[in-house]
Design an enzyme around this catalytic site. Structure first.
Site, PDB file in Angstrom:
ATOM      1  N   ALA A 129       0.804  -1.222   0.000  1.00 41.42           N
ATOM      2  CA  ALA A 129       0.000   0.000   0.000  1.00 41.42           C
ATOM      3  C   ALA A 129       0.838   1.273   0.000  1.00 41.42           C
ATOM      4  CB  ALA A 129      -0.947  -0.003   1.201  1.00 41.42           C
ATOM      5  N   GLY A 147      -2.188   5.866  -1.844  1.00 40.20           N
ATOM      6  CA  GLY A 147      -2.895   6.528  -2.932  1.00 40.20           C
ATOM      7  C   GLY A 147      -3.825   5.597  -3.679  1.00 40.20           C
ATOM      8  N   LYS A 148      -3.328   4.414  -4.020  1.00 34.99           N
ATOM      9  CA  LYS A 148      -4.179   3.461  -4.738  1.00 34.99           C
ATOM     10  C   LYS A 148      -5.204   2.836  -3.798  1.00 34.99           C
ATOM     11  CE  LYS A 148      -0.678   2.444  -8.193  1.00 34.99           C
ATOM     12  NZ  LYS A 148       0.398   3.220  -7.504  1.00 34.99           N
ATOM     13  N   ARG A 185       5.609   3.261   6.032  1.00 25.27           N
ATOM     14  CA  ARG A 185       5.170   3.900   4.789  1.00 25.27           C
ATOM     15  C   ARG A 185       3.696   4.267   4.829  1.00 25.27           C
ATOM     16  NH1 ARG A 185       7.943  -0.758   1.881  1.00 25.27           N
ATOM     17  NH2 ARG A 185      10.116  -0.118   1.614  1.00 25.27           N
ATOM     18  N   CYS A 218       5.739   1.190 -11.094  1.00 21.39           N
ATOM     19  CA  CYS A 218       5.904   2.473 -11.777  1.00 21.39           C
ATOM     20  C   CYS A 218       7.254   2.452 -12.492  1.00 21.39           C
ATOM     21  CB  CYS A 218       5.792   3.651 -10.814  1.00 21.39           C
ATOM     22  SG  CYS A 218       6.951   3.633  -9.445  1.00 21.39           S
TER      23      CYS A 218
END
Length: 392
Positions: free
Chosen positions: A230, A234-235, A258, A346
């Protein structure tokens, strides 16, 4: 601050980053120790530093030297500025350029692709294999700033309402075709973080490619969903909005730190999210959807984190490939029969993307790939890869 003083500050920061200090830490340190600098000064210097990091090799080539002084001389020269006026030595401006430095700026010599397009030499073959015909235009796009995108939080408002609310604060944004919840800011992006739309959870800062990952995952109301990596969430919040808070959404990260901001972010967004540790996952229910946005090189986000590309090494990339294999294998164990495993990075590198999926499928013949999507700045926002897998 005068324009010359801003350049001098940017040079010092650039050299500190080159010496090993992380970019964000260097900028924060400078801002705290430079109370004389106003918000516009800080923003301008940040832009200068990040522009230089994105184009570090090409600017050093154009300036004839790798240090911050000639990198910024080349940057300002390319922008059409009067470099000699900026490098005047007056006040806090950099010392004047010497004859050899001026001659270096005036010379034009061709550079090899890794220099001209600003990427590490060792990635040349992999980038060409991964990007194909889009190799040069994608890397050229990575030399410039990324757009500022927003995800409209459908748990609280609609796109037109959010757009109008932003406009009242002189933040102008336009809908992104094909994405019903996406807005791209076209003016006054720096004001978003203090806007009412953001403060009250009506919009989230989220790149359109990241939004597309959540949409391809296609969470449904009533499902049990696990966001296995996670991170900042954001997602996770995008999944919650797509589910309409109907079902069960679990957020996990191997490094719980995080996720430290996720509880506050979820409350602001009105999203119902359970935050679990790795130990708790031992008792996880079977999940109809598991999203694994795996740790990666971040090549797709080079525009936003340009110093990261210069820290990459062959060894660090190999370690990431091992971690990605482990993430895929572990995350698959939480998928219920008939469920979906969505793998994302990403990254623009095939060795982190389709190669990892192929390796997983080869080791797990009871799984199949149902869909995949590769995104670059030419097609969306950041570079991203996403694959949807299911048990046979």
């Amino acid at each position: 601050m005068t324009p010359g003083a801003r350049i001098a500050a940017a040079i010092a920061l650039f050299d500190a980053i080159e010496a090993g200090e992380p970019a964000e830490r260097a900028l924060t340190r400078w801002a705290r120790s430079s109370r004389f600098a106003g918000s516009k000064d800080r923003a301008a210097i940040r832009d200068l530093v990040f522009d230089a990091l994105r184009q570090k090799r090409s600017l050093a080539h154009a300036g004839g030297a790798a240090g911050g002084r000639m990198v910024f001389a080349a940057h300002q020269h390319a922008a059409g500025e009067n470099v000699q006026a900026l490098f005047s030595g007056d006040g806090y401006a950099p010392e004047p350029l010497g004859p050899d430095e001026l001659a270096a700026l005036a010379s034009t010599t061709p550079a090899p692709d890794p220099v001209a397009l600003d990427y590490p030499d060792f990635l040349d073959a992999e980038l060409r294999r991964s990007l194909g015909d889009d190799f040069a235009p994608v890397l050229a796009a990575m030399q410039h700033r990324a757009p500022v995108d927003l995800r409209v939080n459908r748990l609280k408002t609609g796109l037109a309402e959010a757009q109008n609310l932003l406009a009242r604060e002189l933040i102008f944004a336009e809908p992104v075709p094909g994405l019903p919840d996406a807005l791209r800011v076209v003016d006054n992006a720096r004001a978003v973080g203090n806007s009412r739309a953001y403060t009250y959870g009506m919009v989230e800062l989220q790149d359109v490619s990241s939004q597309m990952v959540a949409r391809l995952a296609a969470p449904k109301a009533g499902e049990t969903v696990l966001d296995y990596c996670a991170g900042g969430g954001g997602k996770t919040l995008a999944l919650a909005a797509l589910m309409g808070n109907q079902g069960r959404l679990i957020a996990h990260d191997v490094n719980p730190g995080r996720m430290k901001d996720l509880p506050d972010r979820a409350r602001r967004a009105g999203a119902e999210v359970e935050i679990w540790t790795t130990a708790q996952l031992a008792k996880a229910p079977p999940c109809t959807l598991v999203l694994a946005d795996a740790p990666c090189s971040g090549t797709g986000a080079w525009r936003r984190n340009p110093d990261a590309k210069w820290r990459m090494t062959p060894a660090s990339l190999a370690r990431l490939n091992t971690i990605q294999d482990e993430v895929l294998q572990t995350a698959s164990g939480y998928v219920a029969p008939g469920g979906r495993l969505v793998y994302a990075t990403c990254s623009m590198l095939a060795c982190e993307n389709q190669d990892r999926v192929d390796a997983f499928l080869a080791a797990n013949p009871d799984w199949q790939q149902n869909d995949a999507l590769t995104l670059t700045p030419l097609t969306a926002g950041d570079g991203f890869f996403v694959a949807v897998l299911a048990r046979r």
